[in-house]
Write a protein that holds these residues in place. Structure first.
Motif, PDB file in Angstrom:
ATOM      1  N   ALA A  77       0.236  -1.208   0.142  1.00  0.00           N
ATOM      2  CA  ALA A  77      -0.133  -0.030  -0.089  1.00  0.00           C
ATOM      3  C   ALA A  77       0.981   1.563  -0.037  1.00  0.00           C
ATOM      4  O   ALA A  77       1.676   1.326   0.456  1.00  0.00           O
ATOM      5  CB  ALA A  77      -0.799  -0.244   1.317  1.00  0.00           C
ATOM      6  N   LEU A 117       0.153   5.216   0.629  1.00  0.00           N
ATOM      7  CA  LEU A 117      -0.600   6.592   0.863  1.00  0.00           C
ATOM      8  C   LEU A 117      -0.437   7.795   0.401  1.00  0.00           C
ATOM      9  O   LEU A 117       0.882   8.372   0.468  1.00  0.00           O
ATOM     10  CB  LEU A 117      -1.062   6.834   2.093  1.00  0.00           C
ATOM     11  N   GLU A 169      -4.905   6.093  -1.750  1.00  0.00           N
ATOM     12  CA  GLU A 169      -4.088   4.789  -1.910  1.00  0.00           C
ATOM     13  C   GLU A 169      -3.894   3.799  -3.129  1.00  0.00           C
ATOM     14  O   GLU A 169      -4.670   3.532  -3.564  1.00  0.00           O
ATOM     15  CB  GLU A 169      -4.499   3.621  -0.247  1.00  0.00           C
TER      16      GLU A 169
END
Length: 327
Positions: A279, A281, A299
């Protein structure tokens, strides 16, 4: 022969008349004559004041700052860390780093606050005029009027035609580094000049935009909110390098994860992202000259491709082709 009685009576009258006539010149001299004018005091010879002395340069002082702030003395100078109460003179350059700010003062007349990743250069400093160039970034100027003292502050945009000036008021200017400028006035009136000297008066609560080679836009109310529109890619990402396009108000300041992002004259910008596994962000913020702010985050997930398979020694790869397909 004795004098007649009439002659004896006239004698005192004649004597008194003679005395009065004799006293008139004395009374005029004593009571009515104006005294002579006093001689003027001797004055020292006057010194001729040159134009340079009439516009004696004063110092612009780096009053306070936080974070990374650098100063360069002259175009040929080298960057050095700023010091508190550091004096700045024409041709000096100041820049703020990421997450930093600085405040410059010209006595009691002008206060200039530089936001993060902003660069200015000092052009002219005097008792009557302060002129500073905004190379890029966002800066807010406060000009205070004082009795019997008129001081004009000019903030000019580099790589463009925009120039804002006021003798009393507060305004914010942003420059994208390519000459697209937005000016918002908080107090007082600001004269904003563009191409060929054409100008508008930006009053309190208004803003105007100057694009390269164009005149200022008609002043309009400063928006109370900002907008940021992003074209995020969807689904898991297979590539580590991703390009994302966004759009905001022209002249607004855009940052990604705190770092400044260049925008064009229409408010469009591009993010070149380098993703890590898993992930990611991404935070984007836009700030206008009126202080309004809009944050956007998304994200992105990077799913790396599987590693290439390794063949076992002695194995043979067979291409079935389609032999199992029905005729």
């Amino acid at each position: 022969m004795a004098a007649s009685p009439s002659h004896r009576r006239q004698a005192p009258f004649l004597i008194g008349l003679v005395l009065i006539l004799a006293a008139l010149p004395v009374g005029w001299f004593v009571f009515l004559r104006e005294p002579p004018a006093p001689l003027p005091p001797s004055e020292p010879p006057r010194r001729v004041v040159t134009d340079a002395e009439a516009k004696k340069a004063v110092e612009l002082v780096l009053s306070s700052f936080e974070g990374t702030v650098d100063v360069k003395h002259g175009e040929a100078g080298t960057w050095e860390p700023a010091r508190k109460d550091m004096a700045l003179r024409p041709t000096d350059v100041v820049r703020t780093g990421r997450g930093s700010w600085a405040v410059l003062l010209n006595g009691e007349s002008v206060e200039l606050r530089m936001e993060a990743e902003t660069e200015i250069s000092v052009e002219e400093i005097s008792n009557e005029l302060s002129k500073v160039m905004l190379s890029s970034g966002l800066a807010t100027a406060t000009v205070r009027g004082r009795p019997n003292v008129r001081h004009t502050f000019v903030l000019k945009a580099k790589n463009g035609d925009a120039e804002a000036s006021t003798s009393q008021g507060t305004f914010t200017m942003s420059n994208n580094g390519k000459g697209t400028v937005s000016v918002g006035t908080r107090e007082g009136d600001v004269k904003l000049t563009g191409k060929e000297g054409k100008y508008v008066i930006v009053r309190a609560g208004q803003r105007s935009i100057v694009r390269p080679g164009k005149e200022p836009s008609a002043p309009e109310p400063i928006p109370s909110t900002m907008f940021v529109r992003m074209e995020w890619p969807t689904g898991p990402q297979r590539n580590r390098e991703v390009t994302v396009v966004g759009h905001t108000d022209p002249g607004s300041r855009v940052t990604m994860d705190g770092a400044s992002v260049p925008t064009d004259e229409n408010g469009q910008f591009t993010l070149n992202l380098s993703l890590k596994d898993g992930a990611n962000l991404v935070k984007v913020a836009a700030v206008g000259v009126g202080g309004a702010r809009q944050d956007e985050q998304h994200e992105l997930t990077l799913v790396p491709p599987p590693p290439p398979s390794r063949k076992r020694p002695g194995t043979i790869e067979v291409d079935a082709g389609g032999i199992w397909d029905p005729p």
